[in-house]
Design a protein around this motif. Structure first.
Motif, PDB file in Angstrom:
ATOM      1  N   MET A   1      73.876  38.565  65.258  1.00 46.06           N
ATOM      2  CA  MET A   1      72.778  38.220  66.173  1.00 46.06           C
ATOM      3  C   MET A   1      72.695  36.693  66.322  1.00 46.06           C
ATOM      4  N   THR A   2      72.554  36.213  67.559  1.00 48.35           N
ATOM      5  CA  THR A   2      72.395  34.763  67.745  1.00 48.35           C
ATOM      6  C   THR A   2      70.915  34.435  67.843  1.00 48.35           C
ATOM      7  N   GLU A   3      70.522  33.433  67.135  1.00 50.02           N
ATOM      8  CA  GLU A   3      69.124  33.010  67.140  1.00 50.02           C
ATOM      9  C   GLU A   3      69.072  31.557  67.575  1.00 50.02           C
ATOM     10  N   CYS A   4      67.918  31.108  68.087  1.00 47.77           N
ATOM     11  CA  CYS A   4      67.872  29.734  68.586  1.00 47.77           C
ATOM     12  C   CYS A   4      67.956  28.760  67.407  1.00 47.77           C
ATOM     13  N   SER A   5      68.399  27.526  67.696  1.00 45.22           N
ATOM     14  CA  SER A   5      68.696  26.586  66.609  1.00 45.22           C
ATOM     15  C   SER A   5      67.440  26.231  65.819  1.00 45.22           C
ATOM     16  N   ASP A   6      66.272  26.171  66.509  1.00 42.02           N
ATOM     17  CA  ASP A   6      65.032  25.870  65.787  1.00 42.02           C
ATOM     18  C   ASP A   6      64.762  26.926  64.722  1.00 42.02           C
ATOM     19  N   TRP A   7      65.115  28.175  65.044  1.00 38.15           N
ATOM     20  CA  TRP A   7      64.945  29.267  64.078  1.00 38.15           C
ATOM     21  C   TRP A   7      65.788  28.986  62.834  1.00 38.15           C
ATOM     22  N   HIS A   8      67.002  28.504  63.059  1.00 42.56           N
ATOM     23  CA  HIS A   8      67.889  28.213  61.929  1.00 42.56           C
ATOM     24  C   HIS A   8      67.355  27.063  61.081  1.00 42.56           C
ATOM     25  N   VAL A   9      66.779  26.073  61.732  1.00 38.20           N
ATOM     26  CA  VAL A   9      66.203  24.943  60.992  1.00 38.20           C
ATOM     27  C   VAL A   9      65.067  25.459  60.110  1.00 38.20           C
ATOM     28  N   LEU A  10      64.216  26.295  60.710  1.00 38.16           N
ATOM     29  CA  LEU A  10      63.095  26.878  59.968  1.00 38.16           C
ATOM     30  C   LEU A  10      63.611  27.752  58.814  1.00 38.16           C
ATOM     31  N   ALA A  11      64.640  28.549  59.113  1.00 41.38           N
ATOM     32  CA  ALA A  11      65.196  29.460  58.092  1.00 41.38           C
ATOM     33  C   ALA A  11      65.728  28.670  56.900  1.00 41.38           C
ATOM     34  N   ASP A  12      66.387  27.549  57.173  1.00 39.82           N
ATOM     35  CA  ASP A  12      66.919  26.735  56.066  1.00 39.82           C
ATOM     36  C   ASP A  12      65.786  26.235  55.176  1.00 39.82           C
ATOM     37  N   ARG A  13      64.685  25.860  55.799  1.00 36.40           N
ATOM     38  CA  ARG A  13      63.549  25.383  54.991  1.00 36.40           C
ATOM     39  C   ARG A  13      62.964  26.525  54.171  1.00 36.40           C
ATOM     40  N   MET A  14      62.872  27.712  54.798  1.00 33.53           N
ATOM     41  CA  MET A  14      62.311  28.872  54.076  1.00 33.53           C
ATOM     42  C   MET A  14      63.153  29.213  52.856  1.00 33.53           C
ATOM     43  N   ARG A  15      64.462  29.103  53.013  1.00 35.30           N
ATOM     44  CA  ARG A  15      65.366  29.498  51.916  1.00 35.30           C
ATOM     45  C   ARG A  15      65.205  28.592  50.698  1.00 35.30           C
ATOM     46  N   ARG A  16      64.609  27.419  50.915  1.00 33.33           N
ATOM     47  CA  ARG A  16      64.415  26.506  49.774  1.00 33.33           C
ATOM     48  C   ARG A  16      62.999  26.608  49.201  1.00 33.33           C
ATOM     49  N   CYS A  17      62.187  27.540  49.763  1.00 39.72           N
ATOM     50  CA  CYS A  17      60.780  27.609  49.352  1.00 39.72           C
ATOM     51  C   CYS A  17      60.658  28.117  47.907  1.00 39.72           C
ATOM     52  N   LEU A 109      55.303  32.547  58.650  1.00 36.01           N
ATOM     53  CA  LEU A 109      55.168  33.533  59.737  1.00 36.01           C
ATOM     54  C   LEU A 109      54.497  32.905  60.960  1.00 36.01           C
ATOM     55  N   THR A 110      53.531  32.032  60.713  1.00 33.66           N
ATOM     56  CA  THR A 110      52.885  31.344  61.839  1.00 33.66           C
ATOM     57  C   THR A 110      53.928  30.540  62.620  1.00 33.66           C
ATOM     58  N   ALA A 111      54.804  29.845  61.904  1.00 35.14           N
ATOM     59  CA  ALA A 111      55.850  29.050  62.571  1.00 35.14           C
ATOM     60  C   ALA A 111      56.818  29.964  63.327  1.00 35.14           C
ATOM     61  N   GLN A 112      57.129  31.121  62.754  1.00 31.36           N
ATOM     62  CA  GLN A 112      58.028  32.057  63.444  1.00 31.36           C
ATOM     63  C   GLN A 112      57.403  32.571  64.736  1.00 31.36           C
ATOM     64  N   LEU A 113      56.109  32.886  64.672  1.00 34.24           N
ATOM     65  CA  LEU A 113      55.420  33.364  65.881  1.00 34.24           C
ATOM     66  C   LEU A 113      55.409  32.270  66.949  1.00 34.24           C
ATOM     67  N   ASP A 114      55.204  31.022  66.527  1.00 32.91           N
ATOM     68  CA  ASP A 114      55.196  29.898  67.474  1.00 32.91           C
ATOM     69  C   ASP A 114      56.564  29.729  68.139  1.00 32.91           C
ATOM     70  N   LEU A 115      57.625  29.985  67.379  1.00 32.41           N
ATOM     71  CA  LEU A 115      58.975  29.846  67.940  1.00 32.41           C
ATOM     72  C   LEU A 115      59.331  31.005  68.869  1.00 32.41           C
ATOM     73  N   VAL A 116      59.036  32.225  68.437  1.00 31.34           N
ATOM     74  CA  VAL A 116      59.454  33.411  69.195  1.00 31.34           C
ATOM     75  C   VAL A 116      58.542  33.622  70.412  1.00 31.34           C
ATOM     76  N   ARG A 117      57.273  33.324  70.243  1.00 28.66           N
ATOM     77  CA  ARG A 117      56.271  33.547  71.295  1.00 28.66           C
ATOM     78  C   ARG A 117      56.438  34.946  71.927  1.00 28.66           C
TER      79      ARG A 117
END
Ligand code: URA
Length: 189
Positions: A1-17, A109-117
């Motif tokens: 699945m391809t996701e937008c690059s902002d999603w990937h930036v967010l995902a990288d931060r989540m993985r370090r939480c 999740l709030t950030a994900q909702l803001d990205l996906v809209r």
């Protein structure tokens, strides 16, 4: 699945939480979720289970099979919808998420909702429904199956696939889950 690059930036931060030390110590993966760029529908579950923790993807175990089947019956596939959870890490032994954990994870999740809209969000089960509608005395059967306006976000609550499974494939919760997902598909596509 391809996701937008902002999603990937967010995902990288989540993985370090490491906000929840117990979950950070016991997890195999941070289960970020999935969101194709064009997704208009977003499903939100409670937290990863054992299969999700192992594979790093949301809803890939038994509950995921129920979700996938309901999506196909509604004319949708997993590739077209966004899927995430209230918690991104598996609670040990699949215990219910603690209020502090839900609070720690809220911003992701709030950030994900803001990205996906998404045009429509479908919270699956009470933990997720309470995240959107607030934790007041919610009765699932009273709030499910209709659209709630939550600060401009359209939210259509329904049963969690695992909860529906407990009543069997022909039980009322499974029938309601399928009907609600079909309604969501018709409203959001
Ligand atoms: N249950 C959930 O709530 N989320 C998953 O990803 C899997 C099972």
């Amino acid at each position: 699945m391809t996701e937008c690059s902002d999603w990937h930036v967010l995902a990288d931060r989540m993985r370090r939480c490491v906000a929840c030390s117990e979950l950070a110590a016991s997890r195999q993966h941070v289960v970020v979720g999935e969101a194709p760029p064009s997704a208009r529908l977003m499903f939100v579950g409670e937290a990863p289970g054992a299969s999700e923790d192992e594979q790093g993807r949301p809803f890939v175990g038994k509950a995921g099979q129920v979700l996938d089947a309901a999506l196909v019956a509604a004319g949708l596939s997993r590739d077209e919808v966004a899927v995430a959870n209230v918690l991104k890490c598996r609670p040990p032994g699949n215990r219910r998420p603690l209020p502090a954990e839900i609070g720690n994870c809220r911003g992701w999740l709030t950030a994900q909702l803001d990205l996906v809209r998404p045009a429509l969000v479908v919270p699956l089960g009470l933990t997720s429904i309470a995240w959107f509608l607030g934790p007041s005395k919610l009765l699932l059967r009273e709030v499910r199956g209709r659209v709630h306006d939550v600060d401009g976000l359209r939210v259509l609550p329904t049963y969690h696939p695992s909860g529906a499974l407990r009543y069997g494939p022909n039980g009322e919760p499974m029938r309601a889950l399928r009907a609600d997902i079909a309604l969501a598909a018709s409203l959001a596509t």
